[in-house]
Design an enzyme around this catalytic site. Structure first.
Site, PDB file in Angstrom:
ATOM      1  N   LYS A 144      12.466 -15.148 -24.628  1.00 52.71           N
ATOM      2  CA  LYS A 144      11.254 -15.613 -25.307  1.00 52.71           C
ATOM      3  C   LYS A 144      11.054 -14.810 -26.586  1.00 52.71           C
ATOM      4  CE  LYS A 144       6.244 -15.693 -24.719  1.00 52.71           C
ATOM      5  NZ  LYS A 144       5.105 -15.422 -23.837  1.00 52.71           N
ATOM      6  N   ILE A 191      -0.308 -17.572   3.739  1.00 49.63           N
ATOM      7  CA  ILE A 191      -1.243 -17.651   2.596  1.00 49.63           C
ATOM      8  C   ILE A 191      -0.461 -17.941   1.320  1.00 49.63           C
ATOM      9  CG2 ILE A 191      -2.857 -16.327   1.167  1.00 49.63           C
ATOM     10  CD1 ILE A 191      -3.745 -14.877   3.705  1.00 49.63           C
ATOM     11  N   GLU A 222       5.073 -16.934 -15.393  1.00 50.56           N
ATOM     12  CA  GLU A 222       6.497 -16.998 -15.706  1.00 50.56           C
ATOM     13  C   GLU A 222       6.836 -16.614 -17.136  1.00 50.56           C
ATOM     14  OE1 GLU A 222       7.577 -20.963 -14.146  1.00 50.56           O
ATOM     15  OE2 GLU A 222       7.822 -19.849 -12.274  1.00 50.56           O
ATOM     16  N   GLU A 229      -1.669 -15.912 -23.741  1.00 50.48           N
ATOM     17  CA  GLU A 229      -0.771 -14.955 -24.392  1.00 50.48           C
ATOM     18  C   GLU A 229       0.062 -14.190 -23.367  1.00 50.48           C
ATOM     19  OE1 GLU A 229       0.174 -14.346 -27.463  1.00 50.48           O
ATOM     20  OE2 GLU A 229      -1.212 -15.554 -28.647  1.00 50.48           O
ATOM     21  N   LEU A 279      -4.215 -10.238  -9.945  1.00 55.35           N
ATOM     22  CA  LEU A 279      -5.345 -11.175  -9.956  1.00 55.35           C
ATOM     23  C   LEU A 279      -6.547 -10.610  -9.209  1.00 55.35           C
ATOM     24  CD1 LEU A 279      -3.288 -14.445  -9.316  1.00 55.35           C
ATOM     25  CD2 LEU A 279      -4.175 -13.599 -11.499  1.00 55.35           C
ATOM     26  N   ALA A 285       2.219  -8.896  -8.338  1.00 55.89           N
ATOM     27  CA  ALA A 285       1.523  -7.607  -8.430  1.00 55.89           C
ATOM     28  C   ALA A 285       1.970  -6.672  -7.314  1.00 55.89           C
ATOM     29  CB  ALA A 285       0.015  -7.825  -8.372  1.00 55.89           C
TER      30      ALA A 285
HETATM   31  P1  FAD Z   1      -0.799 -13.691  -5.765  1.00 57.81           P
HETATM   32  O1  FAD Z   1       0.452 -14.236  -6.318  1.00 57.81           O
HETATM   33  O2  FAD Z   1      -1.881 -14.655  -5.401  1.00 57.81           O
HETATM   34  O3  FAD Z   1      -0.441 -12.830  -4.492  1.00 57.81           O
HETATM   35  C1  FAD Z   1      -1.406 -12.459  -3.546  1.00 57.81           C
HETATM   36  C2  FAD Z   1      -0.700 -11.901  -2.335  1.00 57.81           C
HETATM   37  O4  FAD Z   1      -1.672 -11.443  -1.421  1.00 57.81           O
HETATM   38  C3  FAD Z   1       0.158 -12.919  -1.588  1.00 57.81           C
HETATM   39  O5  FAD Z   1       1.351 -12.314  -1.144  1.00 57.81           O
HETATM   40  C4  FAD Z   1      -0.703 -13.292  -0.399  1.00 57.81           C
HETATM   41  O6  FAD Z   1       0.047 -13.712   0.705  1.00 57.81           O
HETATM   42  C5  FAD Z   1      -1.349 -11.941  -0.131  1.00 57.81           C
HETATM   43  N1  FAD Z   1      -2.586 -12.035   0.638  1.00 57.81           N
HETATM   44  C6  FAD Z   1      -3.759 -12.580   0.281  1.00 57.81           C
HETATM   45  N2  FAD Z   1      -4.631 -12.476   1.289  1.00 57.81           N
HETATM   46  C7  FAD Z   1      -3.993 -11.850   2.289  1.00 57.81           C
HETATM   47  C8  FAD Z   1      -4.342 -11.473   3.593  1.00 57.81           C
HETATM   48  N3  FAD Z   1      -5.552 -11.730   4.110  1.00 57.81           N
HETATM   49  N4  FAD Z   1      -3.427 -10.846   4.345  1.00 57.81           N
HETATM   50  C9  FAD Z   1      -2.185 -10.568   3.881  1.00 57.81           C
HETATM   51  N5  FAD Z   1      -1.800 -10.923   2.661  1.00 57.81           N
HETATM   52  C10 FAD Z   1      -2.689 -11.553   1.879  1.00 57.81           C
HETATM   53  N6  FAD Z   1       0.852 -14.224 -15.916  1.00 57.81           N
HETATM   54  C11 FAD Z   1       1.737 -13.958 -16.887  1.00 57.81           C
HETATM   55  O7  FAD Z   1       2.002 -12.793 -17.176  1.00 57.81           O
HETATM   56  N7  FAD Z   1       2.366 -14.968 -17.552  1.00 57.81           N
HETATM   57  C12 FAD Z   1       2.077 -16.257 -17.320  1.00 57.81           C
HETATM   58  O8  FAD Z   1       2.692 -17.140 -17.922  1.00 57.81           O
HETATM   59  C13 FAD Z   1       1.086 -16.565 -16.351  1.00 57.81           C
HETATM   60  N8  FAD Z   1       0.727 -17.840 -16.095  1.00 57.81           N
HETATM   61  C14 FAD Z   1      -0.271 -18.079 -15.198  1.00 57.81           C
HETATM   62  C15 FAD Z   1      -0.770 -19.376 -15.038  1.00 57.81           C
HETATM   63  C16 FAD Z   1      -1.834 -19.614 -14.166  1.00 57.81           C
HETATM   64  C17 FAD Z   1      -2.375 -20.992 -14.039  1.00 57.81           C
HETATM   65  C18 FAD Z   1      -2.384 -18.560 -13.408  1.00 57.81           C
HETATM   66  C19 FAD Z   1      -3.496 -18.810 -12.432  1.00 57.81           C
HETATM   67  C20 FAD Z   1      -1.885 -17.283 -13.560  1.00 57.81           C
HETATM   68  C21 FAD Z   1      -0.864 -17.028 -14.461  1.00 57.81           C
HETATM   69  N9  FAD Z   1      -0.405 -15.745 -14.668  1.00 57.81           N
HETATM   70  C22 FAD Z   1       0.508 -15.485 -15.649  1.00 57.81           C
HETATM   71  C23 FAD Z   1      -0.884 -14.655 -13.838  1.00 57.81           C
HETATM   72  C24 FAD Z   1       0.166 -14.324 -12.787  1.00 57.81           C
HETATM   73  O9  FAD Z   1       0.487 -15.473 -12.056  1.00 57.81           O
HETATM   74  C25 FAD Z   1      -0.344 -13.230 -11.871  1.00 57.81           C
HETATM   75  O10 FAD Z   1      -0.824 -12.163 -12.625  1.00 57.81           O
HETATM   76  C26 FAD Z   1       0.771 -12.723 -10.994  1.00 57.81           C
HETATM   77  O11 FAD Z   1       1.427 -13.765 -10.355  1.00 57.81           O
HETATM   78  C27 FAD Z   1       0.255 -11.755  -9.984  1.00 57.81           C
HETATM   79  O12 FAD Z   1      -0.434 -12.410  -8.968  1.00 57.81           O
HETATM   80  P2  FAD Z   1      -0.895 -11.537  -7.753  1.00 57.81           P
HETATM   81  O13 FAD Z   1       0.301 -10.905  -7.161  1.00 57.81           O
HETATM   82  O14 FAD Z   1      -2.008 -10.670  -8.195  1.00 57.81           O
HETATM   83  O15 FAD Z   1      -1.530 -12.612  -6.758  1.00 57.81           O
END
Ligand code: FAD
Length: 506
Positions: free
Chosen positions: A85, A49, A56, A348, A339, A23
């Site tokens: 895909k 963290i 994926e 999906e 997230l 994200a």
């Molecule tokens: P994260 O990857 O958790 O990143 C959070 C970031 O915030 C990290 O860099 C962390 O270091 C940082 N952070 C947190 N707290 C602090 C702090 N206090 N100070 C500084 N930095 C901080 N999506 C799909 O589209 N297709 C899929 O097939 C899919 N499969 C998935 C399967 C599972 C089991 C899960 C749980 C999710 C899946 N997703 C999928 C969703 C996808 O993984 C997420 O939407 C995507 O990776 C984005 O994650 P994010 O960047 O929001 O969070």
């Protein structure tokens, strides 16, 4: 109207993105591309963290995201160990032993004013048609392990499918990081420990890192993952919990050595959830999404490990989540993306897409420092609608099961569901018609695939079908034959990658 460099200049000058998962880096890449002058973009992430490390599998609109950034497809697939895909194969969802495919693209090519599936329903009832999958170009290619890009010639069946990617989430973030940093994004390594709010209106003023550095900004994008550091931690926005409709709340994930190199994702229903299988160039991603109410963690892990088609490459990792959405994804000067904004299980592959649309929507409703409440409300309204439409499509898979061999499936078959989804299911069952109250991410062919694949067979076909002078049996047989021939002429998935976008060995 006051704009420009006068005292009344209310332009956003500093954007701070907290979090460097998919994200964070998708937001950083898109904003650094779109905001071309006068804005300083900072991204803070903590290696300690780490990221969620999954995510994926994607859906076709991701191609537009990459295109809008000017990213070359071959470069992108090579850099992320990516693969192609064509859809998702659902195994054991309707009942044990049953399989169906959710194809990207359409079923066949429409050959009449009456939608093709009504002719299929009639032919199927008469025993003259095969399974619905037989009329999807995506499945014709996928079932043969073949891939090519669709033809732009709309006369050809090769134009009736679409595709997306599988890729390594860590490599994707790294790829976008290189892109964003080249466009001037500044990255801070460190942990955000404190969030300072402005006394007057409770807007976030700055965040403080563990080494004492302070980052102030006009606009904060919260990409901190499930914890929602700003949107929840600082602003206590609240969360709508949808566990009663989507009860899975855990996943255990593990990569393994590569097996069959399918150009599609596989989702296999298990006693207390479902298992994903995502083939990449260098490995296969696997995970068991499950409901902790119905299975213990050890048993879920054992089930996953017993159902890999390669050797595990790491220890299994457990992820916990609560399905739902923030009550407001934009609150004051904080927008939650990824997230941090909410989560629906990856059945999906919609999470990365929701990041993409969150960014697109932000650019369409980009604020100034007044943060007009009307713009904020519209952003939240659009997001809520999008989430609800996707949520209902995911619930459909569970609700339509005919399995009664395990508690989860009995619960899902009996649970009450959102009114609008019940209305869609009832319409389809009664008349074979696909209805919707508004724009949908998943279009009619997607809904059709799941309804039919999970035995929500209509009681009748469209009465117009019998009033048309169409030799539908001949048309359906012709479609199936032409699609098979077109698929046979495509390269294998592996051959296509070797030719166009083979990644270096890791
Ligand atoms: P994260 O990857 O958790 O990143 C959070 C970031 O915030 C990290 O860099 C962390 O270091 C940082 N952070 C947190 N707290 C602090 C702090 N206090 N100070 C500084 N930095 C901080 N999506 C799909 O589209 N297709 C899929 O097939 C899919 N499969 C998935 C399967 C599972 C089991 C899960 C749980 C999710 C899946 N997703 C999928 C969703 C996808 O993984 C997420 O939407 C995507 O990776 C984005 O994650 P994010 O960047 O929001 O969070």
């Amino acid at each position: 109207m006051e704009q420009g460099n006068s005292e009344g200049d209310r332009r956003i000058r500093r954007v701070c993105i907290v979090g460097g998962g998919s994200a964070g880096w998708m937001a950083a890449a898109a904003l650094s591309n779109a905001l071309q002058c006068g804005v300083e973009i900072t991204l803070i992430e903590s290696e300690e963290i780490g990221t969620v490390g999954v995510g994926e599998a994607t859906i076709p609109p991701i191609k537009l995201f990459n295109q809008s950034l000017g990213i070359d497809e071959g470069d992108f697939v090579r850099a992320t160990q990516g693969s192609f895909k064509l859809g998702i194969q659902f195994v054991d969802w309707a009942k044990v032993g049953n399989r169906y495919f959710h194809p990207f693209g359409t079923f066949g090519a429409e050959f009449d004013a009456v939608p093709l599936h009504h002719y299929w329903l009639r032919a199927h009832a008469a025993g003259t048609a095969g399974p619905l999958d037989d009329y999807a170009m995506a499945w014709a290619a996928a079932s043969r392990g073949r891939f090519d890009v669709p033809s732009p010639d709309r006369q050809l069946v090769q134009s009736t499918f679409d595709y997306a990617y599988h890729f390594d989430a860590g490599l994707y973030a790294a790829f976008l990081r290189r892109y964003a940093e080249a466009k001037g994004v500044t990255r801070f390594e460190g942990k955000v420990e404190q969030v300072a709010l402005r006394g007057a209106d409770g807007f976030v003023e700055s965040v403080q890192l563990d080494d004492g550095r302070t980052v102030a900004a006009d606009l904060f994008i919260d990409c901190s993952g499930f914890r929602g550091l700003l949107i929840e931690g600082a602003l206590a926005t609240g969360y709508d919990d949808w566990t009663h409709w989507l009860p899975c709340d855990r996943a255990v994930a593990v990569p393994c050595t590569r097996g069959e190199f399918t150009p599609y994702t596989r989702s296999t229903a298990r006693a207390a959830g479902w298992q994903w299988r995502i083939p990449l160039q260098h490995r296969t991603g696997n995970g068991y999404v499950h409901c902790s109410q119905f299975i213990g963690g050890d048993e879920a892990t054992a089930t996953l490990m017993a159902n890999l088609d390669g050797e595990p490459l790491a220890d299994p990792r457990v992820l916990r989540f609560t399905t739902g959405k923030r009550k407001q994804v934009w609150n004051r000067n904080v927008i939650a993306v990824g997230l941090a904004s909410g989560f629906m299980e990856p059945l999906e592959s919609t999470s990365l897409h929701l990041i993409q649309t969150a960014i697109t929507r932000l650019l369409a409703l980009f604020p100034d420092r007044d943060f007009d409440p009307l713009g904020v409300a519209e952003y939240n309204r659009l997001t809520a609608e999008e989430y609800a439409r996707i949520r209902d499509f995911i619930i459909l898979h569970y609700k339509l099961t005919t399995r009664d061999d395990a508690e989860l499936w009995r619960y899902c078959a009996a649970m009450s569901i959102p009114h609008e989804l019940q209305w869609k299911i009832d319409h389809f069952r009664r008349s074979g018609r696909l209805v919707s109250a508004g724009p949908e991410l998943f279009l009619n062919p997607s809904w059709l695939a799941v309804h039919i694949g999970q035995f929500n067979i209509p009681q009748r076909w469209d009465p117009m079908t019998d009033l048309r002078a169409v030799d539908s049996d001949r048309m359906l047989a012709g479609l199936n034959r032409v699609m098979g021939e077109a698929a046979d002429a495509m390269p294998t998935h592996q051959a296509f990658i070797d030719r166009h976008c083979k990644a270096p060995a890791l």
